[in-house]
Design a protein around this motif. Structure first.
Motif, PDB file in Angstrom:
ATOM      1  N   LEU A 105      17.618  -5.172  97.915  1.00 46.44           N
ATOM      2  CA  LEU A 105      17.763  -4.178  98.968  1.00 46.44           C
ATOM      3  C   LEU A 105      18.858  -3.176  98.608  1.00 46.44           C
ATOM      4  O   LEU A 105      20.035  -3.525  98.596  1.00 46.44           O
ATOM      5  N   PRO A 106      18.478  -1.929  98.327  1.00 50.46           N
ATOM      6  CA  PRO A 106      19.486  -0.945  97.950  1.00 50.46           C
ATOM      7  C   PRO A 106      20.422  -0.592  99.106  1.00 50.46           C
ATOM      8  O   PRO A 106      21.550  -0.246  98.902  1.00 50.46           O
ATOM      9  N   TYR A 107      19.942  -0.666 100.323  1.00 51.50           N
ATOM     10  CA  TYR A 107      20.811  -0.449 101.481  1.00 51.50           C
ATOM     11  C   TYR A 107      20.300  -1.288 102.649  1.00 51.50           C
ATOM     12  O   TYR A 107      19.141  -1.681 102.698  1.00 51.50           O
ATOM     13  N   PHE A 108      21.165  -1.575 103.544  1.00 47.85           N
ATOM     14  CA  PHE A 108      20.954  -2.569 104.595  1.00 47.85           C
ATOM     15  C   PHE A 108      19.696  -2.390 105.464  1.00 47.85           C
ATOM     16  O   PHE A 108      19.047  -3.377 105.772  1.00 47.85           O
ATOM     17  N   PRO A 109      19.318  -1.184 105.896  1.00 47.13           N
ATOM     18  CA  PRO A 109      18.171  -1.085 106.816  1.00 47.13           C
ATOM     19  C   PRO A 109      16.841  -1.575 106.239  1.00 47.13           C
ATOM     20  O   PRO A 109      15.922  -1.838 106.980  1.00 47.13           O
ATOM     21  N   GLN A 110      16.734  -1.685 104.931  1.00 49.58           N
ATOM     22  CA  GLN A 110      15.479  -2.170 104.354  1.00 49.58           C
ATOM     23  C   GLN A 110      15.495  -3.692 104.330  1.00 49.58           C
ATOM     24  O   GLN A 110      15.846  -4.312 103.338  1.00 49.58           O
ATOM     25  N   ILE A 111      15.116  -4.292 105.449  1.00 57.08           N
ATOM     26  CA  ILE A 111      15.104  -5.747 105.542  1.00 57.08           C
ATOM     27  C   ILE A 111      13.694  -6.225 105.832  1.00 57.08           C
ATOM     28  O   ILE A 111      12.861  -5.472 106.342  1.00 57.08           O
ATOM     29  N   LEU A 112      13.434  -7.461 105.509  1.00 53.47           N
ATOM     30  CA  LEU A 112      12.143  -8.060 105.835  1.00 53.47           C
ATOM     31  C   LEU A 112      12.068  -8.308 107.333  1.00 53.47           C
ATOM     32  O   LEU A 112      13.035  -8.750 107.951  1.00 53.47           O
ATOM     33  N   PHE A 113      10.922  -8.012 107.913  1.00 52.73           N
ATOM     34  CA  PHE A 113      10.710  -8.276 109.333  1.00 52.73           C
ATOM     35  C   PHE A 113      10.182  -9.694 109.511  1.00 52.73           C
ATOM     36  O   PHE A 113       9.516 -10.227 108.632  1.00 52.73           O
ATOM     37  N   ALA A 114      10.471 -10.265 110.648  1.00 56.13           N
ATOM     38  CA  ALA A 114       9.926 -11.567 111.028  1.00 56.13           C
ATOM     39  C   ALA A 114       9.340 -11.422 112.420  1.00 56.13           C
ATOM     40  O   ALA A 114       9.828 -10.650 113.233  1.00 56.13           O
TER      41      ALA A 114
END
Length: 151
Positions: A44-53
């Motif tokens: 993840l280059p920056y925090f907002p790109q996270i996997l959703f659950a």
């Protein structure tokens, strides 16, 4: 000895490799970023790109034998946007899906199906098979003991 006719026999070959990528489940930990050879997490280059659950499930199954590669999606999660976002982060190409298999007919396994099938059909310019048990969508009784029974 089996009574199967020659036309019903499966031609099953040994696979060289099997990859299962979980695209959706109901657990995520944004602080868990380390990867191993077995468990590959997105970088993840920056925090907002996270996997959703979400309360749903979907996994991409890739079987490799020699130079052949076949891809099947098992279940289609709930929310197409979450499924597509996770697939992108995990570098899973949904356009290569050859078939979709549903484990059972609960909404948390199929609600993303229509949008997914539309996406894959447009990418491949053809329809792809949907594999499910004939009783997958039988009407079922829904009983929640804490709510009580209607009068």
């Amino acid at each position: 000895m089996s009574n199967m006719s020659d036309t019903n026999k499966l031609d099953i070959r040994e696979a060289d490799r099997l990859e299962i990528t979980v695209l959706m489940d109901n657990y995520t930990d944004i602080f868990q970023i380390e990867s191993t050879d077995v468990c590959k997490r997105p970088q993840l280059p920056y925090f907002p790109q996270i996997l959703f659950a979400e309360h749903g499930f979907s996994c991409l199954i890739k079987v490799c034998a020699g130079n052949e590669e076949h891809t099947v999606l098992m279940d289609a999660a709930v929310t197409p946007a979450c499924l597509f976002s996770n697939a992108k982060l995990l570098k899973a190409d949904l356009g290569r899906i050859e078939a979709v298999a549903l484990s059972h007919g609960h909404p948390d396994h199929f609600l993303g199906l229509a949008e997914l099938l539309k996406h894959v059909s447009e990418k491949q310019n053809k329809e792809i098979p949907l594999i499910l048990h004939p009783d997958a969508f039988l009407e079922r009784r829904f009983n929640i003991p804490v709510i009580g029974h209607p009068a």
